[in-house]
Design an enzyme around this catalytic site. Structure first.
Site, PDB file in Angstrom:
ATOM      1  N   ARG A 180     -22.518  43.069 -31.928  1.00 45.44           N
ATOM      2  CA  ARG A 180     -23.818  42.487 -32.267  1.00 45.44           C
ATOM      3  C   ARG A 180     -23.790  41.990 -33.713  1.00 45.44           C
ATOM      4  NH1 ARG A 180     -24.986  47.374 -29.649  1.00 45.44           N
ATOM      5  NH2 ARG A 180     -25.978  47.142 -27.598  1.00 45.44           N
ATOM      6  N   ARG A 236     -21.298  37.324 -27.538  1.00 40.96           N
ATOM      7  CA  ARG A 236     -21.299  38.594 -26.797  1.00 40.96           C
ATOM      8  C   ARG A 236     -21.460  38.319 -25.299  1.00 40.96           C
ATOM      9  NH1 ARG A 236     -22.420  44.023 -27.961  1.00 40.96           N
ATOM     10  NH2 ARG A 236     -23.815  45.131 -26.554  1.00 40.96           N
ATOM     11  N   LYS A 266     -25.861  50.028 -34.834  1.00 42.90           N
ATOM     12  CA  LYS A 266     -27.180  50.096 -35.444  1.00 42.90           C
ATOM     13  C   LYS A 266     -28.291  50.158 -34.395  1.00 42.90           C
ATOM     14  CE  LYS A 266     -25.822  49.866 -39.716  1.00 42.90           C
ATOM     15  NZ  LYS A 266     -26.043  50.998 -40.638  1.00 42.90           N
ATOM     16  N   TYR A 297     -25.192  40.391 -16.762  1.00 42.19           N
ATOM     17  CA  TYR A 297     -24.103  39.418 -16.829  1.00 42.19           C
ATOM     18  C   TYR A 297     -23.589  39.008 -15.453  1.00 42.19           C
ATOM     19  CZ  TYR A 297     -24.246  40.811 -21.690  1.00 42.19           C
ATOM     20  OH  TYR A 297     -24.671  41.068 -22.967  1.00 42.19           O
ATOM     21  N   HIS A 344     -25.298  36.200 -30.616  1.00 44.64           N
ATOM     22  CA  HIS A 344     -25.352  36.965 -29.370  1.00 44.64           C
ATOM     23  C   HIS A 344     -24.728  36.199 -28.217  1.00 44.64           C
ATOM     24  CE1 HIS A 344     -26.894  40.890 -28.310  1.00 44.64           C
ATOM     25  NE2 HIS A 344     -27.218  40.440 -27.112  1.00 44.64           N
ATOM     26  N   HIS A 389     -22.889  49.543 -24.641  1.00 41.96           N
ATOM     27  CA  HIS A 389     -24.187  49.755 -24.006  1.00 41.96           C
ATOM     28  C   HIS A 389     -24.438  51.243 -23.787  1.00 41.96           C
ATOM     29  CE1 HIS A 389     -24.313  45.425 -22.235  1.00 41.96           C
ATOM     30  NE2 HIS A 389     -24.936  45.508 -23.389  1.00 41.96           N
TER      31      HIS A 389
END
Length: 410
Positions: free
Chosen positions: A255, A352, A279, A384, A349, A375
């Site tokens: 991220r 990602r 984070k 996805y 993002h 995750h």
């Protein structure tokens, strides 16, 4: 507060900002602003620094800005020059930081106090920074609506007032973001009821859920990734930094918040790993340091001239860590002429998303993709599935056995 001549405080402040290594033109601009402040003090018969009079100088400058007499950059310069003086006087030094505009400036004092109390409640409840920021924005939007559109206080609110707010605010959110917005609104309404600020339990007017996130997540193709990387000028320090950041995002799926907070100690060059605490969910994550990523990081780190525990720094004084990287991905995509439509997402993002989609197309198990992306739940990776067009085709139902008849036209 100690008594000091304004001219002496200005001299101390000039010394205090030297470690930041501002350019000569920036120092010169601050000098002009301080000269204006000295003139302002003299016109009021004052030679010693007064915080109250300095704030009045800023307020008068804001009035000049609103009336069109000065440009916004000059107002900001005057405001920052006063803030530097105050910090140097109170602490003896100056630390560079972002000076954000007061988001609650449009609220009445009573509404500000309510919003501040809610912010404090979120912190006490142990909410993460991202959650606090999101919930505070929605609470502010609701209070502005009550204040400017309904022209009433929160004690007068009824269920219908909350009901009318939802279609009003939906214009500012994407359909898929409404669920989060409603959760934040629910939290704020419960807070007001718990504090006895509203007679009715207004949370009853909030729908149980927002729209489902059923859209296809955006990705970029492999050829577009190469296009992006080739468009970056790697002969400059800023180019080396941007190349390393983009490549790191493409190869690891980290991220953006974890990229800008990446520290030198997170990289184990011998074991060829990157280990961080995420984070967003505070979960530990260890990823392999791929050869091309490691080389790009080394190329950038050897070219930068400033020490810091963080990997990615600003390329202009002060040389502190980056606060974000959206502007970097936007500029890189613009230079490569990729995703330039207004409705196309341009943040980090998307790298990602693209990594997850590529892993899925290679039939890598969902559990492995989930672990790679850090995750907290494997369910977070299921979004996805919408990107895997080839395998989704095999799920399509056949029309075999369904009779198709033709009718004659009358």
């Amino acid at each position: 507060m100690k008594k000091i001549l304004l001219t002496d405080l200005v001299l101390e402040s000039k010394e205090a900002i030297k470690p930041i290594q501002y350019s000569a033109s920036t120092v010169y601009q601050y000098g002009l602003a301080w000269d204006e402040l000295i003139y302002f003090f003299k016109s009021h018969g004052q030679t010693y620094f007064s915080k109250k009079l300095a704030i009045r100088f800023v307020q008068d400058s804001k009035a000049e800005l609103d009336q069109g007499f000065i440009k916004e950059w000059r107002y900001k310069l005057r405001r920052l020059s006063v803030q530097i003086l105050i910090e140097v006087l109170e602490t003896g030094s100056y630390l560079w930081k972002f000076h954000h505009k007061d988001a609650n400036s449009s609220l009445t004092n009573q509404m500000k106090l309510l919003h501040n109390a809610y912010s404090a409640e979120l912190t006490v409840a142990g909410k993460g920074n991202g959650t606090c920021g999101c919930y505070e924005v929605v609470a502010r939007q609701f209070l502005i609506y009550v204040q400017n559109e309904l022209h009433m206080g929160v004690s007068q609110l009824r269920l219908g007032d909350v009901g009318s707010f939802i279609p009003y605010i939906s214009k500012f959110y994407q359909v898929t973001s409404m669920c989060t917005m409603l959760s934040a609104l629910r939290s704020f309404l419960c807070f007001m009821y718990k504090k006895g600020l509203t007679e009715e339990k207004l949370v009853k007017a909030v729908p149980s859920s927002g729209a489902r996130k059923n859209s296809v997540v955006p990705t970029i193709k492999k050829i577009e990734e190469n296009q992006l990387l080739q468009s970056i000028d790697r002969t400059t320090r800023i180019g080396k930094r941007n190349y390393a950041m983009v490549l790191l995002a493409m190869r690891t799926g980290l991220r953006s918040i974890d990229i800008v907070n990446l520290e030198l100690s997170d990289i184990d060059w011998r074991k060829r790993t990157i280990s961080i605490t995420q984070k967003k969910n505070r979960r530990p994550l260890t990823l392999p340091l791929l050869a091309d990523v490691g080389n790009s990081l080394a190329d950038y780190l050897l070219a930068r001239h400033h020490s810091s525990p963080y990997v990615f720094l600003r390329c202009q004084p002060p040389y502190t860590k980056l606060s974000g990287c959206f502007s970097i991905s936007c500029s890189v995509m613009k230079k490569a002429s990729i995703r330039q439509s207004d409705n196309q997402r341009k943040g980090f993002h998307i790298f990602r998303h693209s990594l997850a989609a590529r892993m899925l197309s290679q039939e890598i198990p969902l559990s492995v993709i989930s672990n790679t992306l850090g995750h907290g739940s494997m369910a977070s990776s299921k979004v996805y599935l919408s990107t895997d067009g080839e395998h989704l085709k095999t799920c399509a139902l056949s029309l075999k056995g369904i009779e198709v008849t033709k009718e004659k036209l009358l």
